[in-house]
Design a protein around this motif. Structure first.
Motif, mmCIF file in Angstrom:
data_model
loop_
_atom_site.group_PDB
_atom_site.id
_atom_site.type_symbol
_atom_site.label_atom_id
_atom_site.label_comp_id
_atom_site.label_asym_id
_atom_site.label_seq_id
_atom_site.Cartn_x
_atom_site.Cartn_y
_atom_site.Cartn_z
ATOM 1 N N ILE A 66 68.306 62.651 53.933
ATOM 2 C CA ILE A 66 68.870 61.718 54.907
ATOM 3 C C ILE A 66 69.759 62.533 55.829
ATOM 4 C CG2 ILE A 66 70.269 59.664 55.287
ATOM 5 C CD1 ILE A 66 69.428 58.679 52.532
ATOM 6 N N ALA A 67 69.450 62.484 57.130
ATOM 7 C CA ALA A 67 70.188 63.284 58.110
ATOM 8 C C ALA A 67 70.457 62.455 59.358
ATOM 9 C CB ALA A 67 69.378 64.522 58.478
ATOM 10 N N SER A 68 71.513 62.818 60.053
ATOM 11 C CA SER A 68 71.872 62.162 61.293
ATOM 12 C C SER A 68 70.780 62.424 62.330
ATOM 13 C CB SER A 68 73.207 62.720 61.788
ATOM 14 O OG SER A 68 73.573 62.117 62.993
ATOM 15 N N CYS A 69 70.421 61.365 63.066
ATOM 16 C CA CYS A 69 69.410 61.521 64.123
ATOM 17 C C CYS A 69 69.687 60.520 65.236
ATOM 18 C CB CYS A 69 67.991 61.366 63.565
ATOM 19 S SG CYS A 69 67.610 59.761 62.857
ATOM 20 N N GLY A 70 70.345 60.968 66.260
ATOM 21 C CA GLY A 70 70.580 60.124 67.426
ATOM 22 C C GLY A 70 71.409 58.880 67.167
ATOM 23 N N TYR A 100 70.579 57.353 60.941
ATOM 24 C CA TYR A 100 70.265 58.269 59.848
ATOM 25 C C TYR A 100 68.783 58.140 59.533
ATOM 26 C CZ TYR A 100 75.248 58.437 59.548
ATOM 27 O OH TYR A 100 76.567 58.593 59.874
ATOM 28 N N CYS A 101 68.060 59.249 59.654
ATOM 29 C CA CYS A 101 66.627 59.272 59.378
ATOM 30 C C CYS A 101 66.393 59.702 57.937
ATOM 31 C CB CYS A 101 65.919 60.230 60.328
ATOM 32 S SG CYS A 101 65.918 59.625 62.028
ATOM 33 N N ILE A 102 65.437 59.049 57.295
ATOM 34 C CA ILE A 102 65.094 59.324 55.905
ATOM 35 C C ILE A 102 63.705 59.950 55.891
ATOM 36 C CG2 ILE A 102 64.814 58.360 53.602
ATOM 37 C CD1 ILE A 102 66.405 55.860 54.759
ATOM 38 N N THR A 103 63.619 61.174 55.377
ATOM 39 C CA THR A 103 62.361 61.912 55.350
ATOM 40 C C THR A 103 62.095 62.416 53.940
ATOM 41 O OG1 THR A 103 62.781 62.633 57.621
ATOM 42 C CG2 THR A 103 61.095 63.839 56.392
ATOM 43 N N LEU A 104 60.877 62.222 53.467
ATOM 44 C CA LEU A 104 60.507 62.741 52.143
ATOM 45 C C LEU A 104 60.333 64.252 52.231
ATOM 46 C CD1 LEU A 104 57.986 60.030 50.927
ATOM 47 C CD2 LEU A 104 60.297 60.452 50.086
ATOM 48 N N LYS A 105 60.888 64.970 51.258
ATOM 49 C CA LYS A 105 60.792 66.432 51.227
ATOM 50 C C LYS A 105 59.778 66.921 50.211
ATOM 51 C CE LYS A 105 64.391 68.945 51.819
ATOM 52 N NZ LYS A 105 65.661 69.639 51.599
ATOM 53 N N THR A 106 59.508 66.117 49.182
ATOM 54 C CA THR A 106 58.574 66.531 48.142
ATOM 55 C C THR A 106 57.591 65.395 47.877
ATOM 56 O OG1 THR A 106 59.978 65.702 46.346
ATOM 57 C CG2 THR A 106 60.322 68.003 47.005
#
Length: 112
Positions: free
Chosen positions: A38-42, A45-51
């Motif tokens: 979960i990272a700041s994006c504009g 907070y955007c949630i992106t799967l890493k695995t």
């Protein structure tokens, strides 16, 4: 001497930025065992799967609403998007997705 001061100031500025990061930011272990970032994006907070099978797929976007978060969450298996919310309690993040605010599914993720 000026370059040493500039490097010291830049280092202090960068480390202060990390100290002010929102508690939702970082890596989380999902209930199914994958890692989500979960990272700041504009301003959100955007949630992106890493695995896992869907690594690299963005599965949500939330905005802060006091101590809770609201936005959307996508089930990567069927690519359906639901209204979502999240709330923090210590190292646990409760993620909730709902259809028509009636049929909801909740998962608890843990901070890595």
């Amino acid at each position: 001497m000026k370059s040493i001061l500039a490097i010291a100031a830049a280092t202090l500025f960068l480390s202060a930025g990390a100290a002010f990061a929102d508690p939702i930011e970082g890596n989380w272990k999902t209930q199914s065992g994958e890692t989500a970032s979960i990272a700041s994006c504009g301003g959100s907070y955007c949630i992106t799967l890493k695995t896992g099978k869907y690594a690299g797929k963005q599965i949500g976007k939330m905005s802060a609403n006091g101590k809770s978060y609201k936005g959307s969450i996508t089930d990567p298996a069927d690519d359906k998007t639901y209204s979502g919310s999240a709330s923090l309690s210590g190292g646990a993040l409760k993620m909730k997705g709902c259809v028509a605010a009636i049929f909801c599914k909740t998962q608890t993720w843990s901070k890595l």
